[in-house]
Design a protein around this motif. Sequence first.
Motif, PDB file in Angstrom:
ATOM      1  N   TRP A 109       4.580  -9.513   3.676  1.00 20.65           N
ATOM      2  CA  TRP A 109       4.174  -8.256   4.296  1.00 20.65           C
ATOM      3  C   TRP A 109       5.421  -7.395   4.311  1.00 20.65           C
ATOM      4  O   TRP A 109       6.281  -7.543   5.163  1.00 20.65           O
ATOM      5  CB  TRP A 109       3.651  -8.488   5.702  1.00 20.65           C
ATOM      6  CG  TRP A 109       2.995  -7.294   6.343  1.00 20.65           C
ATOM      7  CD1 TRP A 109       3.140  -5.979   6.027  1.00 20.65           C
ATOM      8  CD2 TRP A 109       2.071  -7.313   7.423  1.00 20.65           C
ATOM      9  NE1 TRP A 109       2.383  -5.186   6.821  1.00 20.65           N
ATOM     10  CE2 TRP A 109       1.710  -5.975   7.698  1.00 20.65           C
ATOM     11  CE3 TRP A 109       1.525  -8.319   8.189  1.00 20.65           C
ATOM     12  CZ2 TRP A 109       0.824  -5.636   8.709  1.00 20.65           C
ATOM     13  CZ3 TRP A 109       0.644  -7.973   9.195  1.00 20.65           C
ATOM     14  CH2 TRP A 109       0.288  -6.646   9.463  1.00 20.65           C
ATOM     15  N   ARG A 110       5.543  -6.526   3.313  1.00 21.45           N
ATOM     16  CA  ARG A 110       6.744  -5.688   3.195  1.00 21.45           C
ATOM     17  C   ARG A 110       6.365  -4.329   2.610  1.00 21.45           C
ATOM     18  O   ARG A 110       5.423  -4.214   1.827  1.00 21.45           O
ATOM     19  CB  ARG A 110       7.804  -6.370   2.355  1.00 21.45           C
ATOM     20  CG  ARG A 110       7.412  -6.624   0.929  1.00 21.45           C
ATOM     21  CD  ARG A 110       8.544  -7.254   0.115  1.00 21.45           C
ATOM     22  NE  ARG A 110       8.085  -7.568  -1.210  1.00 21.45           N
ATOM     23  CZ  ARG A 110       7.599  -8.740  -1.610  1.00 21.45           C
ATOM     24  NH1 ARG A 110       7.530  -9.749  -0.757  1.00 21.45           N
ATOM     25  NH2 ARG A 110       7.204  -8.922  -2.846  1.00 21.45           N
ATOM     26  N   ASP A 111       7.119  -3.348   3.020  1.00 18.31           N
ATOM     27  CA  ASP A 111       6.939  -1.982   2.515  1.00 18.31           C
ATOM     28  C   ASP A 111       5.489  -1.520   2.588  1.00 18.31           C
ATOM     29  O   ASP A 111       4.989  -0.849   1.685  1.00 18.31           O
ATOM     30  CB  ASP A 111       7.450  -1.874   1.066  1.00 18.31           C
ATOM     31  CG  ASP A 111       8.929  -2.222   0.937  1.00 18.31           C
ATOM     32  OD1 ASP A 111       9.686  -1.899   1.872  1.00 18.31           O
ATOM     33  OD2 ASP A 111       9.299  -2.829  -0.075  1.00 18.31           O
ATOM     34  N   GLY A 112       4.788  -1.916   3.644  1.00 20.23           N
ATOM     35  CA  GLY A 112       3.420  -1.466   3.860  1.00 20.23           C
ATOM     36  C   GLY A 112       2.365  -2.163   3.027  1.00 20.23           C
ATOM     37  O   GLY A 112       1.243  -1.682   2.923  1.00 20.23           O
ATOM     38  N   VAL A 113       2.712  -3.320   2.427  1.00 19.78           N
ATOM     39  CA  VAL A 113       1.763  -4.058   1.599  1.00 19.78           C
ATOM     40  C   VAL A 113       1.744  -5.516   2.025  1.00 19.78           C
ATOM     41  O   VAL A 113       2.801  -6.127   2.207  1.00 19.78           O
ATOM     42  CB  VAL A 113       2.133  -3.961   0.099  1.00 19.78           C
ATOM     43  CG1 VAL A 113       1.179  -4.781  -0.748  1.00 19.78           C
ATOM     44  CG2 VAL A 113       2.146  -2.514  -0.360  1.00 19.78           C
ATOM     45  N   LEU A 114       0.537  -6.067   2.186  1.00 17.52           N
ATOM     46  CA  LEU A 114       0.366  -7.501   2.469  1.00 17.52           C
ATOM     47  C   LEU A 114      -0.001  -8.202   1.173  1.00 17.52           C
ATOM     48  O   LEU A 114      -0.793  -7.676   0.388  1.00 17.52           O
ATOM     49  CB  LEU A 114      -0.782  -7.736   3.447  1.00 17.52           C
ATOM     50  CG  LEU A 114      -0.627  -7.289   4.888  1.00 17.52           C
ATOM     51  CD1 LEU A 114      -0.959  -5.833   5.018  1.00 17.52           C
ATOM     52  CD2 LEU A 114      -1.528  -8.116   5.760  1.00 17.52           C
ATOM     53  N   GLU A 135      -3.175  -7.863  -3.160  1.00 19.60           N
ATOM     54  CA  GLU A 135      -2.243  -6.973  -2.469  1.00 19.60           C
ATOM     55  C   GLU A 135      -3.048  -5.933  -1.704  1.00 19.60           C
ATOM     56  O   GLU A 135      -3.930  -5.283  -2.274  1.00 19.60           O
ATOM     57  CB  GLU A 135      -1.288  -6.326  -3.457  1.00 19.60           C
ATOM     58  CG  GLU A 135      -0.359  -7.353  -4.077  1.00 19.60           C
ATOM     59  CD  GLU A 135       0.746  -6.736  -4.898  1.00 19.60           C
ATOM     60  OE1 GLU A 135       0.797  -5.492  -5.032  1.00 19.60           O
ATOM     61  OE2 GLU A 135       1.574  -7.513  -5.406  1.00 19.60           O
ATOM     62  N   ILE A 136      -2.745  -5.814  -0.419  1.00 11.74           N
ATOM     63  CA  ILE A 136      -3.525  -4.960   0.478  1.00 11.74           C
ATOM     64  C   ILE A 136      -2.597  -3.919   1.083  1.00 11.74           C
ATOM     65  O   ILE A 136      -1.613  -4.274   1.749  1.00 11.74           O
ATOM     66  CB  ILE A 136      -4.170  -5.799   1.602  1.00 11.74           C
ATOM     67  CG1 ILE A 136      -5.064  -6.884   0.992  1.00 11.74           C
ATOM     68  CG2 ILE A 136      -4.941  -4.905   2.563  1.00 11.74           C
ATOM     69  CD1 ILE A 136      -5.483  -7.946   1.984  1.00 11.74           C
ATOM     70  N   ALA A 137      -2.906  -2.648   0.855  1.00  8.79           N
ATOM     71  CA  ALA A 137      -2.131  -1.571   1.464  1.00  8.79           C
ATOM     72  C   ALA A 137      -2.393  -1.583   2.970  1.00  8.79           C
ATOM     73  O   ALA A 137      -3.540  -1.630   3.413  1.00  8.79           O
ATOM     74  CB  ALA A 137      -2.517  -0.227   0.863  1.00  8.79           C
ATOM     75  N   GLU A 138      -1.310  -1.550   3.736  1.00  5.09           N
ATOM     76  CA  GLU A 138      -1.406  -1.629   5.193  1.00  5.09           C
ATOM     77  C   GLU A 138      -2.350  -0.579   5.777  1.00  5.09           C
ATOM     78  O   GLU A 138      -3.104  -0.862   6.701  1.00  5.09           O
ATOM     79  CB  GLU A 138       0.001  -1.457   5.762  1.00  5.09           C
ATOM     80  CG  GLU A 138       0.183  -1.833   7.178  1.00  5.09           C
ATOM     81  CD  GLU A 138       1.653  -1.738   7.551  1.00  5.09           C
ATOM     82  OE1 GLU A 138       2.172  -0.595   7.649  1.00  5.09           O
ATOM     83  OE2 GLU A 138       2.277  -2.789   7.734  1.00  5.09           O
ATOM     84  N   GLU A 139      -2.358   0.633   5.209  1.00  5.63           N
ATOM     85  CA  GLU A 139      -3.186   1.698   5.785  1.00  5.63           C
ATOM     86  C   GLU A 139      -4.678   1.471   5.554  1.00  5.63           C
ATOM     87  O   GLU A 139      -5.503   2.105   6.206  1.00  5.63           O
ATOM     88  CB  GLU A 139      -2.773   3.084   5.254  1.00  5.63           C
ATOM     89  CG  GLU A 139      -2.991   3.290   3.785  1.00  5.63           C
ATOM     90  CD  GLU A 139      -1.776   2.940   2.936  1.00  5.63           C
ATOM     91  OE1 GLU A 139      -1.836   3.207   1.731  1.00  5.63           O
ATOM     92  OE2 GLU A 139      -0.802   2.398   3.451  1.00  5.63           O
ATOM     93  N   THR A 140      -5.061   0.545   4.641  1.00  4.85           N
ATOM     94  CA  THR A 140      -6.481   0.259   4.429  1.00  4.85           C
ATOM     95  C   THR A 140      -6.961  -0.917   5.280  1.00  4.85           C
ATOM     96  O   THR A 140      -8.160  -1.190   5.325  1.00  4.85           O
ATOM     97  CB  THR A 140      -6.764  -0.073   2.948  1.00  4.85           C
ATOM     98  OG1 THR A 140      -6.117  -1.296   2.596  1.00  4.85           O
ATOM     99  CG2 THR A 140      -6.319   1.060   2.039  1.00  4.85           C
ATOM    100  N   LEU A 141      -6.052  -1.588   5.951  1.00  6.93           N
ATOM    101  CA  LEU A 141      -6.391  -2.779   6.723  1.00  6.93           C
ATOM    102  C   LEU A 141      -7.223  -2.406   7.951  1.00  6.93           C
ATOM    103  O   LEU A 141      -6.830  -1.589   8.769  1.00  6.93           O
ATOM    104  CB  LEU A 141      -5.105  -3.478   7.158  1.00  6.93           C
ATOM    105  CG  LEU A 141      -5.201  -4.910   7.622  1.00  6.93           C
ATOM    106  CD1 LEU A 141      -5.703  -5.806   6.505  1.00  6.93           C
ATOM    107  CD2 LEU A 141      -3.846  -5.397   8.095  1.00  6.93           C
ATOM    108  N   ALA A 142      -8.424  -2.987   8.058  1.00 10.13           N
ATOM    109  CA  ALA A 142      -9.305  -2.735   9.193  1.00 10.13           C
ATOM    110  C   ALA A 142      -9.183  -3.845  10.234  1.00 10.13           C
ATOM    111  O   ALA A 142      -9.297  -3.601  11.433  1.00 10.13           O
ATOM    112  CB  ALA A 142     -10.748  -2.611   8.735  1.00 10.13           C
ATOM    113  N   ALA A 143      -8.958  -5.094   9.771  1.00 13.98           N
ATOM    114  CA  ALA A 143      -8.846  -6.240  10.684  1.00 13.98           C
ATOM    115  C   ALA A 143      -8.153  -7.383   9.949  1.00 13.98           C
ATOM    116  O   ALA A 143      -8.230  -7.488   8.720  1.00 13.98           O
ATOM    117  CB  ALA A 143     -10.227  -6.688  11.150  1.00 13.98           C
ATOM    118  N   ALA A 144      -7.480  -8.223  10.720  1.00 12.85           N
ATOM    119  CA  ALA A 144      -6.854  -9.423  10.151  1.00 12.85           C
ATOM    120  C   ALA A 144      -6.581 -10.392  11.291  1.00 12.85           C
ATOM    121  O   ALA A 144      -6.334  -9.979  12.429  1.00 12.85           O
ATOM    122  CB  ALA A 144      -5.547  -9.075   9.449  1.00 12.85           C
TER     123      ALA A 144
END
Length: 66
Positions: free
Chosen positions: A25-30, A41-50
């Motif tokens: 989880w770095r630079d806004g990407v998981l 690879e998941i952009a942090e701003e698109t994350l709804a739940a985890a």
Amino acid sequence: MGKRVTTRRRVAEGFRDAVGELEFWRDGVLGVRRRNGVLVEIAEETLAAAKVVPESPRPRGPRTGA
């Protein structure tokens, strides 16, 4: 890192889920590695739940007997 997680992210069609090991989880990407080896690879701003989830149960061997 190294924990099994389930994630839900927003996409144009609605939502997508990914379950696997959190690799980074770095630079806004998981980075989530699925069981089949694919890295999602998941952009942090698109994350709804985890959340962290238990390890998946190990497959049972073939049944024997009657």
